[in-house]
Design an enzyme around this catalytic site. Structure first.
Site, PDB file in Angstrom:
ATOM      1  N   GLU A 196       9.870  10.208   8.748  1.00 58.00           N
ATOM      2  CA  GLU A 196       8.694  11.047   9.045  1.00 58.00           C
ATOM      3  C   GLU A 196       7.391  10.254   9.041  1.00 58.00           C
ATOM      4  O   GLU A 196       6.496  10.480   9.858  1.00 58.00           O
ATOM      5  CB  GLU A 196       8.607  12.184   8.007  1.00 58.00           C
ATOM      6  CG  GLU A 196       7.456  13.138   8.201  1.00 58.00           C
ATOM      7  CD  GLU A 196       7.538  13.882   9.528  1.00 58.00           C
ATOM      8  OE1 GLU A 196       8.447  14.682   9.707  1.00 58.00           O
ATOM      9  OE2 GLU A 196       6.670  13.628  10.405  1.00 58.00           O
ATOM     10  N   LYS A 201       4.916   4.196  18.483  1.00 62.86           N
ATOM     11  CA  LYS A 201       4.938   5.591  18.010  1.00 62.86           C
ATOM     12  C   LYS A 201       5.309   6.565  19.143  1.00 62.86           C
ATOM     13  O   LYS A 201       6.090   7.483  18.934  1.00 62.86           O
ATOM     14  CB  LYS A 201       3.585   5.937  17.392  1.00 62.86           C
ATOM     15  CG  LYS A 201       3.370   5.214  16.045  1.00 62.86           C
ATOM     16  CD  LYS A 201       1.938   5.338  15.560  1.00 62.86           C
ATOM     17  CE  LYS A 201       1.762   4.698  14.182  1.00 62.86           C
ATOM     18  NZ  LYS A 201       0.342   4.572  13.800  1.00 62.86           N
ATOM     19  N   GLU A 203      -6.783  -3.947   9.998  1.00 56.88           N
ATOM     20  CA  GLU A 203      -6.134  -5.079   9.334  1.00 56.88           C
ATOM     21  C   GLU A 203      -6.890  -6.370   9.681  1.00 56.88           C
ATOM     22  O   GLU A 203      -7.616  -6.421  10.669  1.00 56.88           O
ATOM     23  CB  GLU A 203      -4.708  -5.230   9.865  1.00 56.88           C
ATOM     24  CG  GLU A 203      -3.983  -3.928  10.035  1.00 56.88           C
ATOM     25  CD  GLU A 203      -2.869  -3.760   9.054  1.00 56.88           C
ATOM     26  OE1 GLU A 203      -2.501  -4.742   8.414  1.00 56.88           O
ATOM     27  OE2 GLU A 203      -2.387  -2.626   8.926  1.00 56.88           O
ATOM     28  N   THR A 258       0.829  -1.218   0.000  1.00 62.14           N
ATOM     29  CA  THR A 258       0.000   0.000   0.000  1.00 62.14           C
ATOM     30  C   THR A 258       0.862   1.266   0.000  1.00 62.14           C
ATOM     31  O   THR A 258       0.683   2.146  -0.846  1.00 62.14           O
ATOM     32  CB  THR A 258      -0.912  -0.014   1.257  1.00 62.14           C
ATOM     33  OG1 THR A 258      -1.644  -1.236   1.252  1.00 62.14           O
ATOM     34  CG2 THR A 258      -1.867   1.143   1.247  1.00 62.14           C
ATOM     35  N   VAL A 317       5.332   7.933  12.208  1.00 62.96           N
ATOM     36  CA  VAL A 317       4.382   8.376  13.234  1.00 62.96           C
ATOM     37  C   VAL A 317       3.425   9.391  12.618  1.00 62.96           C
ATOM     38  O   VAL A 317       3.867  10.364  12.002  1.00 62.96           O
ATOM     39  CB  VAL A 317       5.089   9.037  14.438  1.00 62.96           C
ATOM     40  CG1 VAL A 317       4.072   9.456  15.500  1.00 62.96           C
ATOM     41  CG2 VAL A 317       6.136   8.119  15.049  1.00 62.96           C
ATOM     42  N   VAL A 350      13.591  19.941  -5.966  1.00 63.60           N
ATOM     43  CA  VAL A 350      14.887  19.260  -5.800  1.00 63.60           C
ATOM     44  C   VAL A 350      15.955  19.893  -6.696  1.00 63.60           C
ATOM     45  O   VAL A 350      17.130  19.944  -6.334  1.00 63.60           O
ATOM     46  CB  VAL A 350      14.741  17.750  -6.125  1.00 63.60           C
ATOM     47  CG1 VAL A 350      16.081  17.053  -6.140  1.00 63.60           C
ATOM     48  CG2 VAL A 350      13.809  17.079  -5.125  1.00 63.60           C
TER      49      VAL A 350
HETATM   50  N1  HSE Z   1      -2.487   0.673  11.640  1.00 65.00           N
HETATM   51  C1  HSE Z   1      -2.055   2.036  11.758  1.00 65.00           C
HETATM   52  C2  HSE Z   1      -3.231   2.909  12.171  1.00 65.00           C
HETATM   53  C3  HSE Z   1      -1.501   2.503  10.444  1.00 65.00           C
HETATM   54  O1  HSE Z   1      -4.383   2.448  12.170  1.00 65.00           O
HETATM   55  O2  HSE Z   1      -3.020   4.073  12.532  1.00 65.00           O
HETATM   56  C4  HSE Z   1      -0.694   3.763  10.522  1.00 65.00           C
HETATM   57  O3  HSE Z   1       0.493   3.593  11.257  1.00 65.00           O
END
Ligand code: HSE
Length: 398
Positions: free
Chosen positions: A123, A199, A184, A10, A126, A30
Site C-alpha cells: 500500500e 507509481k 533528496e 525514515t 504509491v 488484530v
Molecule cells: N520522493 C517521493 C516523493 C517520496 O517526493 O513523493 C514518496 O514516494
C-alpha cells in the site's frame, strides 16, 4: 505476533513508531499485540532503544520461525528483492513501501507469495498514506477503471506550487526543497518523473491485472519548467502540475508522465504543496479522488502498518492480488490526443502555416509567442512543431 523490519531509515523507524504509539488500538484490531522482534540494518544504532533488536544478516530473520510478518523499507530493487523473495519462500508475509521493487518485481513476488500461502502487500508504495492500492484492489472491483490521473510525487508538487505562488525559478525552489528536507540530495528520480512513472506503472498494473513495464511509459519531468512558463500559465488561468496518467484504449492503455496545464475546474488543480491525489474515473463510479499526505515518515509508515494489520488478521493464508507477470503492450503514445501549449521564437505567420488557427496567450514576454493548439495526436503535433524551427517549450493541456 512477531514482526521484523528490514531497513531502519525514515520509513522503517516510522513503522516502529506507529506500532508503538498506536500499540493498544492495533492490538485490539488484530486480536493480539504486535511486537517488533528484529530490525535489519547495516548500522548499530548505539544508545537507541532499537539497538538490542538490530541484526545485520537477513538470514537471521529468514531462519527465525517466530517472525510471521516482515516489513521491507530499504528502497531500491537490490538487495531488497533478494531479501523479500527469501522471506516469502520461508513462509513469511511481507509488506513494502518500495515502489522501485514493486514496479519491477511486483507480479513475481505476488506469485511467490501465493505459492507459499503467504501475502505480499505494498500500500505504501504509491501515494504514501493515501489508501489507493486497497481502493483499486478491493473497493473498486465492481468497476472498470478507465482513467487514472495522479499527482503522486510530493517533491515535484511542492516545487511546482512554490514556483506558481512565488514566481521563483526552478533551481531556487529545488534548493529550498532540499534545505527543508522535502527533496533528496540527489533529486533526479523525483524531478525527472522516474518516481511518478513507477507509481503509475503499479496503479495501471493493478487496474489491468497484468505487468505494465515502466520502461514503456513516456516520461518527462519538471526540470525544463521555468518562471516564464509559470507567467504563461497564470495568463491562461491554469496551473502546471506533474501528472502520472493512464487511460484505457480498447483492450490496452495509454500511459504518460509529464507536466500538464490544468484549469481551476480540474479536481487536481487544487492539490498543492507536498500533498498527493489520485483521480480515478470508473465506468460505474464516474469520478473519484483520493487525496492526502503522499510522502513522509508517518503517513507512509501508517500505510505500511495498515498492511501489517491486514496481514495479521489473515495470518494463516494468502490475500490474493490480481497482477499476473504477462506484459501489457501499451497503446502507441503518438496516437494520444491533446491540446498543446507552445512557446516559440517563430513568427505568427510561421505558427499559423504549421498549426492553422491557434489561440495566442499574452504573458507580456518579448521576443517569442505563446499559443495553444486545437486537439491533435501527439505524432501530428511533433510533425507540425518541426516546421516552427525553434520550440522553447511545449506543455500539454489537461
Ligand atoms: N520522493 C517521493 C516523493 C517520496 O517526493 O513523493 C514518496 O514516494
Amino acid at each position: 505476533m512477531k514482526i521484523a523490519v528490514m531497513g531502519y531509515g525514515t520509513i522503517g523507524s516510522g513503522v516502529v513508531e506507529v506500532l508503538d504509539v498506536n500499540r493498544d488500538v492495533i492490538a485490539k484490531r488484530v486480536g493480539e499485540p504486535l511486537e517488533v522482534k528484529s530490525v535489519l540494518d547495516l548500522r548499530e544504532f548505539k544508545g537507541d532503544p532499537i539497538e538490542s533488536k538490530i541484526v545485520h544478516d537477513y538470514m537471521d530473520i529468514v531462519n527465525d520461525p517466530e517472525v510471521r510478518i516482515v516489513v521491507e523499507t530499504m528502497g531500491g530493487v537490490e538487495p531488497a528483492y533478494t531479501f523479500v523473495k527469501a522471506m516469502l519462500m520461508a513462509g513469511k508475509h511481507v509488506t513494502t513501501s518500495n515502489k522501485a521493487l514493486v514496479a519491477d518485481k511486483g507480479a513475481e513476488l505476488i506469485g511467490i507469495a501465493k505459492e507459499h500461502n503467504v501475502t505480499f502487500l505494498f500500500e505504501a508504495s504509491v501515494g504514501g498514506g493515501i489508501p489507493i492500492i486497497r481502493a483499486l484492489q478491493e473497493s473498486l472491483t465492481g468497476d472498470v477503471v478507465e482513467e487514472i490521473k495522479g499527482i503522486v510525487n510530493g517533491t515535484t508538487n511542492y516545487m511546482m506550487t512554490k514556483m506558481t505562488m512565488e514566481g521563483s525559478e526552478f533551481e531556487d525552489v529545488l534548493k529550498e526543497a532540499q534545505d527543508k528536507g522535502y527533496a533528496e540530495k540527489d533529486p533526479t528520480a523525483d524531478i525527472e518523473g522516474y518516481d511518478a512513472c513507477r507509481k503509475i506503472a503499479i496503479l495501471t498494473s493493478l487496474v489491468c491485472g497484468k505487468q505494465v513495464d515502466y520502461n514503456d511509459i513516456p516520461t518527462e519531468g519538471i526540470h525544463k519548467i521555468t518562471a516564464t512558463d509559470i507567467k504563461y500559465a497564470n495568463a491562461m488561468g491554469r496551473a502546471i502540475k506533474l501528472l502520472a496518467t493512464s487511460q484505457a484504449a480498447g483492450d490496452t492503455y495509454y500511459a504518460r508522465v509529464a507536466p500538464f496545464l490544468l484549469t481551476p475546474s480540474h479536481p487536481l488543480y487544487h492539490v498543492n504543496d507536498v500533498f498527493n491525489a489520485v483521480y480515478v474515473h470508473g465506468n460505474m463510479l464516474g469520478d473519484g479522488m483520493f487525496y492526502g499526505s503522499g510522502a513522509g515518515k508517518l503517513p507512509t509508515a501508517s500505510a505500511v502498518v495498515g498492511d501489517i494489520v491486514e496481514i495479521a488478521k489473515n495470518v494463516d493464508g494468502n490475500i490474493p492480488i490480481t497482477w499476473e507477470p504477462s506484459k501489457v503492450t501499451l497503446a502507441d503514445p503518438g496516437n494520444q490526443e491533446y491540446e498543446f501549449f507552445v512557446r516559440t521564437t517563430a513568427d505568427q505567420a510561421t505558427v499559423e502555416a504549421a498549426f492553422g488557427a491557434v489561440s495566442y496567450v499574452d504573458a507580456g514576454i518579448a521576443g517569442e509567442v505563446g499559443f495553444t493548439t486545437s486537439k491533435m495526436a501527439q505524432r501530428e503535433y511533433d510533425d507540425k512543431a518541426k516546421q516552427l524551427g525553434d520550440v522553447l517549450q511545449m506543455i500539454r493541456l489537461a
